[in-house]
Motif scaffolding. Structure first.
Motif, short mmCIF file in Angstrom:
data_model
loop_
_atom_site.label_atom_id
_atom_site.label_comp_id
_atom_site.label_asym_id
_atom_site.label_seq_id
_atom_site.Cartn_x
_atom_site.Cartn_y
_atom_site.Cartn_z
N UNK A 5 0.85 -1.06 0.25
CA UNK A 5 0.03 -0.07 -0.09
C UNK A 5 0.77 1.29 -0.02
N UNK A 6 0.41 2.18 -0.44
CA UNK A 6 0.83 3.53 -0.56
C UNK A 6 1.09 3.99 1.03
N UNK A 7 2.14 4.49 1.53
CA UNK A 7 2.22 5.21 2.77
C UNK A 7 2.89 6.63 2.37
N UNK A 8 2.65 7.47 3.51
CA UNK A 8 3.32 8.70 3.42
C UNK A 8 4.21 8.82 4.89
N UNK A 9 5.42 9.63 4.68
CA UNK A 9 6.01 9.81 6.10
C UNK A 9 6.66 11.26 6.12
N UNK A 10 7.03 11.75 7.30
CA UNK A 10 7.87 12.89 7.50
C UNK A 10 9.03 12.63 8.45
N UNK A 26 14.96 13.44 14.54
CA UNK A 26 14.86 12.85 15.58
C UNK A 26 13.94 12.11 15.72
N UNK A 27 13.10 11.87 14.66
CA UNK A 27 11.96 10.89 14.53
C UNK A 27 11.22 10.84 13.21
N UNK A 28 10.25 9.97 13.14
CA UNK A 28 9.65 9.80 11.92
C UNK A 28 8.18 9.65 12.10
N UNK A 29 7.41 9.97 11.23
CA UNK A 29 5.70 9.85 11.47
C UNK A 29 5.47 9.24 10.13
N UNK A 30 4.68 7.88 10.19
CA UNK A 30 4.52 7.35 9.08
C UNK A 30 2.71 7.16 9.02
N UNK A 31 2.23 7.32 7.77
CA UNK A 31 0.75 7.41 7.59
C UNK A 31 0.42 6.37 6.35
N UNK A 32 -0.40 5.32 6.55
CA UNK A 32 -0.95 4.69 5.76
C UNK A 32 -2.44 4.58 5.55
N UNK A 33 -2.90 5.44 4.51
CA UNK A 33 -4.39 5.38 4.58
C UNK A 33 -5.00 4.30 4.50
N UNK A 34 -4.73 3.35 3.55
CA UNK A 34 -5.51 1.85 3.27
C UNK A 34 -5.46 1.25 4.38
N UNK A 35 -4.67 1.30 5.50
CA UNK A 35 -4.61 0.48 6.69
C UNK A 35 -5.05 1.26 7.98
N UNK A 36 -5.57 2.77 7.65
CA UNK A 36 -5.95 3.63 8.78
C UNK A 36 -4.86 3.40 9.88
N UNK A 37 -3.66 3.72 9.43
CA UNK A 37 -2.34 3.38 10.34
C UNK A 37 -1.73 4.75 10.53
N UNK A 105 9.50 17.68 5.07
CA UNK A 105 8.41 17.56 4.15
C UNK A 105 8.03 15.91 3.93
N UNK A 106 6.80 15.71 3.41
CA UNK A 106 6.28 14.76 3.26
C UNK A 106 6.82 13.94 2.02
N UNK A 107 6.98 12.66 2.23
CA UNK A 107 7.63 11.60 1.25
C UNK A 107 6.70 10.33 1.20
N UNK A 108 6.62 9.76 0.07
CA UNK A 108 5.79 8.70 -0.29
C UNK A 108 6.61 7.53 -0.72
N UNK A 109 5.84 6.19 -0.41
CA UNK A 109 6.60 5.03 -0.74
C UNK A 109 5.36 3.92 -0.91
N UNK A 111 4.42 -0.18 0.95
CA UNK A 111 5.01 -0.90 1.88
C UNK A 111 3.78 -1.95 2.07
N UNK A 112 4.42 -3.21 2.70
CA UNK A 112 3.19 -4.31 2.86
C UNK A 112 3.21 -4.31 4.33
N UNK A 113 3.89 -3.65 5.09
CA UNK A 113 3.99 -3.66 6.48
C UNK A 113 4.30 -2.26 7.27
N UNK A 114 3.57 -1.22 7.26
CA UNK A 114 3.64 0.05 7.96
C UNK A 114 4.40 0.11 9.30
N UNK A 115 4.04 -0.85 9.92
CA UNK A 115 4.74 -0.86 11.40
C UNK A 115 6.27 -1.02 11.32
#
Length: 127
Positions: A5-10, A26-37, A105-109, A111-115
Motif C-alpha cells: 500500500x501507499x504510505x506517507x512519511x515525514x 529525531x523521529x519519523x511519522x508514518x501514515x498509511x491511509x489504506x490501513x488507517x495506520x 517535507x512529506x515523502x511517499x512509498x 509498503x506491505x508492513x507500515x509498522x
C-alpha cells in the motif's frame, strides 16, 4: 507476495535555535491511509542537541517528541486529537510550525508492513 500500500512519511527535526536554522533528525511519522495506520518513533541524540545548543532544554525536547508519539497512538494520549482519525492526526502533525520540533517535507512509498516501515525509516534516517 503480500499486497503493498501507499504510505506517507515525514521526518521530525529538532531545531534547537530556530533563528540559526540548524537541525537534525529525531523521529519519523508514518501514515498509511489504506490501513488507517499512523505511528511515530523518535530517537533524541543528546550529543547532537548539545553540539547545536549547549543550553537546550533536553526535557522539553523529549516531551515534544513523546507528544507526537502520543498523538499517533490516539485515545487519551492524543489529547484534543483523540477523536480524530489517523489521517487527520497525521495531517495535524505534519503542518509547518516554528518550534523546536518541526516536521520535514512529506515523502511517499509502498509498503506491505507500515509498522516495520516506521522502524526501518527510523534506523535509516534518524539513528
Amino acid at each position: 507476495m503480500t499486497d503493498r500500500d501507499v504510505f506517507e512519511y515525514a521526518l521530525l527535526r529538532v531545531v534547537p535555535r530556530v533563528e540559526r536554522g540548524e537541525c537534525f533528525n529525531a523521529g519519523v511519522v508514518v501514515y498509511c491511509r489504506a490501513r488507517s495506520f499512523v505511528a511515530a518513533r523518535t530517537h533524541l541524540d543528546e550529543a547532537k542537541l548539545a553540539a547545536l545548543d549547549p543550553s537546550a532544554d533536553v526535557t522539553g525536547v523529549r516531551a515534544a517528541l513523546r507528544a507526537v508519539e502520543g498523538v499517533c497512538l490516539g485515545g487519551d494520549a492524543a489529547g484534543q486529537a483523540a477523536g480524530d482519525d489517523a489521517g487527520r492526526r497525521f495531517r495535524w502533525l505534519i503542518a509547518p510550525r516554528s518550534t523546536v520540533v518541526q516536521p520535514g517535507p512529506v515523502h511517499t512509498g509502498l509498503t506491505g508492513d507500515p509498522e516495520a516501515e516506521v522502524e526501518r525509516l527510523l534506523d535509516l534516517l534518524v539513528r
